[in-house]
Design a protein around this motif. Structure first.
Motif, mmCIF file in Angstrom:
data_model
loop_
_atom_site.group_PDB
_atom_site.id
_atom_site.type_symbol
_atom_site.label_atom_id
_atom_site.label_comp_id
_atom_site.label_asym_id
_atom_site.label_seq_id
_atom_site.Cartn_x
_atom_site.Cartn_y
_atom_site.Cartn_z
ATOM 1 N N ALA A 181 0.839 -1.206 0.000
ATOM 2 C CA ALA A 181 0.000 0.000 0.000
ATOM 3 C C ALA A 181 0.871 1.252 0.000
ATOM 4 O O ALA A 181 0.636 2.189 -0.776
ATOM 5 N N PRO A 217 -0.457 14.673 -10.565
ATOM 6 C CA PRO A 217 -1.291 14.993 -11.723
ATOM 7 C C PRO A 217 -0.943 16.376 -12.257
ATOM 8 O O PRO A 217 -0.119 17.082 -11.676
ATOM 9 N N ARG A 277 -8.205 15.197 -12.153
ATOM 10 C CA ARG A 277 -6.764 15.015 -11.977
ATOM 11 C C ARG A 277 -6.503 13.576 -11.560
ATOM 12 O O ARG A 277 -6.959 13.176 -10.491
ATOM 13 N N ALA A 308 -5.128 -7.722 6.906
ATOM 14 C CA ALA A 308 -4.232 -7.381 5.798
ATOM 15 C C ALA A 308 -4.902 -6.382 4.858
ATOM 16 O O ALA A 308 -4.312 -5.369 4.459
ATOM 17 N N ALA A 340 -5.364 -2.980 6.551
ATOM 18 C CA ALA A 340 -4.074 -2.285 6.619
ATOM 19 C C ALA A 340 -3.755 -1.653 5.268
ATOM 20 O O ALA A 340 -3.370 -0.477 5.187
ATOM 21 N N PHE A 341 -3.950 -2.414 4.198
ATOM 22 C CA PHE A 341 -3.663 -1.903 2.857
ATOM 23 C C PHE A 341 -4.514 -0.669 2.561
ATOM 24 O O PHE A 341 -4.011 0.392 2.197
ATOM 25 N N LEU A 361 -3.750 2.492 4.824
ATOM 26 C CA LEU A 361 -2.500 3.180 4.491
ATOM 27 C C LEU A 361 -2.608 3.872 3.133
ATOM 28 O O LEU A 361 -2.175 5.011 2.964
ATOM 29 N N PHE A 362 -3.205 3.186 2.172
ATOM 30 C CA PHE A 362 -3.318 3.771 0.829
ATOM 31 C C PHE A 362 -4.246 4.982 0.846
ATOM 32 O O PHE A 362 -3.924 6.046 0.313
ATOM 33 N N VAL A 414 -2.956 7.529 4.448
ATOM 34 C CA VAL A 414 -1.568 7.889 4.741
ATOM 35 C C VAL A 414 -0.824 8.359 3.481
ATOM 36 O O VAL A 414 -0.091 9.350 3.530
ATOM 37 N N THR A 415 -1.032 7.674 2.353
ATOM 38 C CA THR A 415 -0.234 8.052 1.177
ATOM 39 C C THR A 415 -0.549 9.452 0.630
ATOM 40 O O THR A 415 0.363 10.087 0.091
ATOM 41 N N LEU A 424 1.934 11.525 2.229
ATOM 42 C CA LEU A 424 3.281 11.271 1.712
ATOM 43 C C LEU A 424 3.484 11.981 0.380
ATOM 44 O O LEU A 424 4.553 12.510 0.094
ATOM 45 N N LEU A 425 2.435 11.961 -0.448
ATOM 46 C CA LEU A 425 2.576 12.523 -1.796
ATOM 47 C C LEU A 425 2.638 14.041 -1.754
ATOM 48 O O LEU A 425 3.434 14.654 -2.443
ATOM 49 N N ILE A 429 -4.367 14.343 -6.473
ATOM 50 C CA ILE A 429 -5.142 13.422 -7.301
ATOM 51 C C ILE A 429 -6.584 13.454 -6.777
ATOM 52 O O ILE A 429 -6.800 13.505 -5.569
ATOM 53 N N VAL A 435 -10.308 9.009 -7.896
ATOM 54 C CA VAL A 435 -9.281 8.250 -8.605
ATOM 55 C C VAL A 435 -8.344 7.586 -7.597
ATOM 56 O O VAL A 435 -7.972 6.419 -7.746
ATOM 57 N N HIS A 436 -8.007 8.336 -6.562
ATOM 58 C CA HIS A 436 -7.139 7.778 -5.520
ATOM 59 C C HIS A 436 -7.791 6.533 -4.905
ATOM 60 O O HIS A 436 -7.156 5.496 -4.738
ATOM 61 N N ARG A 456 -7.862 3.603 -7.285
ATOM 62 C CA ARG A 456 -6.547 2.956 -7.361
ATOM 63 C C ARG A 456 -6.290 2.097 -6.140
ATOM 64 O O ARG A 456 -5.731 1.000 -6.241
ATOM 65 N N ALA A 472 -5.688 -1.769 -6.707
ATOM 66 C CA ALA A 472 -4.396 -2.380 -6.360
ATOM 67 C C ALA A 472 -4.596 -3.451 -5.298
ATOM 68 O O ALA A 472 -3.957 -4.517 -5.333
ATOM 69 N N PHE A 498 5.093 0.919 -9.089
ATOM 70 C CA PHE A 498 3.934 0.040 -9.251
ATOM 71 C C PHE A 498 4.186 -0.991 -10.349
ATOM 72 O O PHE A 498 3.840 -2.160 -10.206
#
Ligand code: FES
Lengths: 254, 348
Positions: free
Chosen positions: A38, A48, A170, B24, B27-28, B31-32, B35-36, B39-40, B46, B50-51, B54, B58, B198
């Motif tokens: 993840a 974007p 975006r 599991a 958690a995925f 975090l996605f 949290v991400t 980070l980004l 985004i 769409v986020h 994804r 994923a 990815f």
């Protein structure tokens, strides 16, 4: 591990001794794998395009001359701080629809438009409010507007729908977004061509079919891809318009 | 081995299994999704739709990959069998995650137009004649339909209704679904990536599935069941004294069927190796409380009759057996399921 030493697992019985540690290890590894995947996948997504709706600027109301390319443009004559006179705006409606029908009767006339702008470095597009509040005839004589022919060009780049490129979505370009872009273009949102090299100081241009037609269906197969194409270029205020010579469009390898 | 069908026959293992798998997945997604974005920290982020799409997409890919790891891993090392035990629940979970992914896409990329979004899905991109720009959504739709079919028919009711061979064949659809998912990703999002993290994870995942299956096949080829030699309608199995108490020896018969010869209380009995539930390898099971117990989901059979203990009704074929010196031999033709056969004493 031979069969002899393997503890025998039966789902409805307690876990046999000797298997517990292994199962615990696999479970932890599994959760760790999902967590790591993840962070790695989610945390490395590309940024974007730098473009967005500017609701924070508030509703903008300006007046100008309507031109149909056939996608309607507004050549601003009476603007404001954000959109000065001399600016050219592409126009779209809410969602995946253009404003062609509403602009039809106003060609060459003065009109007042109102809506929210989209910004991608510069402001070149406005999403109009619904009905006549979005666009209506304005008092006064429309001044003559210049269209400067720039000759025939051969260009490389990508056909996108203008609205998503300008940040309505975006990411808003590329192949994963292709169906969405097609849907916008089918709905008469102005299509744009984003060039790899700046042309006349711009990296995008409104793209139409030949002789004042809409982007032809043949071009849909090329949306979102890296292509080369030829056409006649013209300047309308600060927006370029390319009239595609349809048979010249070709994919660029790699 | 139920006499009446209930949605799930819960037991502790299933709760623990589902708990771990759910942990599991949660958690995925956590975090996605949460949290991400931090980070980004993109200037213009985004779009959440769409986020989210994804994240769920994923996650579904990773879940499918793990599901397809479990089979070969359990064949290579039997300690992975507990992962197989409740795999269908994980499969059903995957279907829900995949549907969520599709929902986000449909309500974003295919919404807001004057057309119906389901119709738009079909007509918006029709570039079927080309690879780049191919309507990769079609592969995703196919995979989703497969997953829904598998989820709906995952219950033991369908297993019994369709019969195990048909059910097994139907559930091989998972492989077609996986290939479709690979095509969906390869012709879609992978075409637009600048950052290739990815891409590496995706290709690694797909290759790991293929590699593990190849390894398991090779492993089975080396350590798998051997063909017995036939003479006059009887097939030689092995030295009767070599079979351990409570265990079996498996041989492949000339007609391709597998037989499992068990030793129980010093006597030998032979039954079909294929469990009536899902063709699990009974011969790799053990005798527990006088009953042969399948290693996959624990169905049980009396080794002398091939019958499940009451109130259960499952039955497997039995085989007639004899001794020739110290060698144990079975008759090629199986007896009808549930036929009692007198056990044969192991020579001293
Ligand atoms: S295959 Fe499921 S219990 Fe045997």
């Amino acid at each position: 591990m031979s069969r002899k030493e393997t503890p025998f697992f039966v789902g409805y019985l307690p876990l046999p001794r000797g298997l517990g540690g292994f199962v615990a290890l696999v479970s932890v590894a599994l959760v760790a794998l999902f967590a790591a995947a993840a962070l790695l996948i989610g945390g490395t997504q590309d940024a974007p395009q730098d473009a967005a709706f500017r609701f924070d600027y508030g509703r903008q109301t300006v007046t100008g001359v309507v031109e149909l390319t056939p996608y309607p443009l507004l050549r601003v004559t009476e603007g404001n701080d954000l959109i000065p006179p001399g600016k050219t705006l592409m126009m779209t409606a809410a969602g995946k629809s253009g404003v062609d029908m509403r602009a039809m009767g106003l060609e060459g006339k003065l009109a007042q438009v109102s809506g929210v702008v989209l910004e991608r470095g510069t402001i070149d597009m406005i999403q109009l409010r619904g009905g006549r509040r979005g666009i209506q005839a304005a008092e006064g004589e429309a001044p003559a507007m210049q269209t400067e022919p720039l000759g025939r060009w051969r260009l490389a780049g990508e056909i996108c729908d203008g609205k998503c490129l300008y940040g309505a979505m975006r990411p808003g370009r590329g192949l994963a977004h292709k169906a969405c872009a097609n849907l916008c273009i089918i709905g008469d949102v102005p299509p744009v061509f984003v060039t790899t090299q700046p042309v006349e100081g711009q990296d995008f241009m409104l793209i139409t079919g030949p002789d004042g037609t809409r982007l032809p269906k043949e071009a849909y197969d090329f949306v979102g891809q890296f292509v080369t194409l030829e056409g006649d270029l013209e300047r309308r205020g600060d927006v370029l318009v390319l009239r595609l010579d349809t048979p010249t469009i070709a994919l660029v390898d790699g | 081995m139920s006499v009446k069908y209930v949605p799930v026959q819960w037991n502790r293992s299933k709760w623990v299994y589902d708990g771990i798998m759910l942990a599991a997945v949660v958690a995925f997604l956590y975090l996605f999704l949460y949290v991400t974005p931090e980070l980004l920290s993109h200037e213009n982020p985004i779009n959440p739709q769409v986020h989210n799409a994804r994240a769920f997409g994923a996650c579904a890919f990773l879940m499918l990959t793990v599901i397809l790891w479990i089979g070969p891993l359990a064949r290579i090392d039997r300690r992975f069998l507990p992962l197989l035990y409740n795999r269908r629940h994980f499969g059903v979970m995957t279907t829900f995650v995949a549907i969520t992914h599709a929902g986000y896409i449909l309500n974003w990329y295919f919404a807001f137009s004057s057309s119906d979004k389901y119709a738009a899905l079909l007509f918006a991109n029709t570039s079927y004649g080309q690879l780049a720009g191919f309507p990769f959504e079609a592969f995703g739709i196919f995979a989703l339909v497969c997953l829904v079919i598998l989820a709906v028919t995952s219950h033991d009711f369908w297993l019994k209704f369709l019969t195990p061979p048909v059910w097994k064949a139907l559930h091989a659809l998972i492989y077609f679904a996986y290939v479709a998912v690979v095509a969906h990703v390869a012709l879609g999002i992978m075409q637009d990536q600048q950052n290739h993290t990815f891409t590496v994870i995706f290709i690694g995942g797909a290759l790991s599935v293929a590699g593990l299956h190849a390894w398991a096949a090779w492993h089975e080829d080396r350590n798998g069941d051997r063909l017995g030699t036939e003479e006059g309608g009887w097939v030689d199995i092995c030295d009767a004294r070599k079979i351990e108490e409570g265990r079996a020896h498996i041989k492949v018969l000339p007609n391709g069927e597998r037989v499992a010869v068990f030793r129980h209380e010093g006597k030998l009995s032979a039954i079909s190796n294929a469990c009536a539930h899902q063709n699990g390898p009974l011969g790799e099971g053990r005798i527990i409380d006088c009953l042969v117990t399948c290693p996959w989901h624990g169905f049980q059979y009396d080794v002398r009759t091939g019958r499940s203990p009451a109130p259960f009704t499952e039955m497997v074929p039995t085989y007639t057996l004899r001794l020739s010196g110290n060698r144990v031999q079975v008759q090629v033709e199986a007896n009808p399921p549930g036929t009692p056969v007198d056990p044969v004493e192991v020579p001293a």
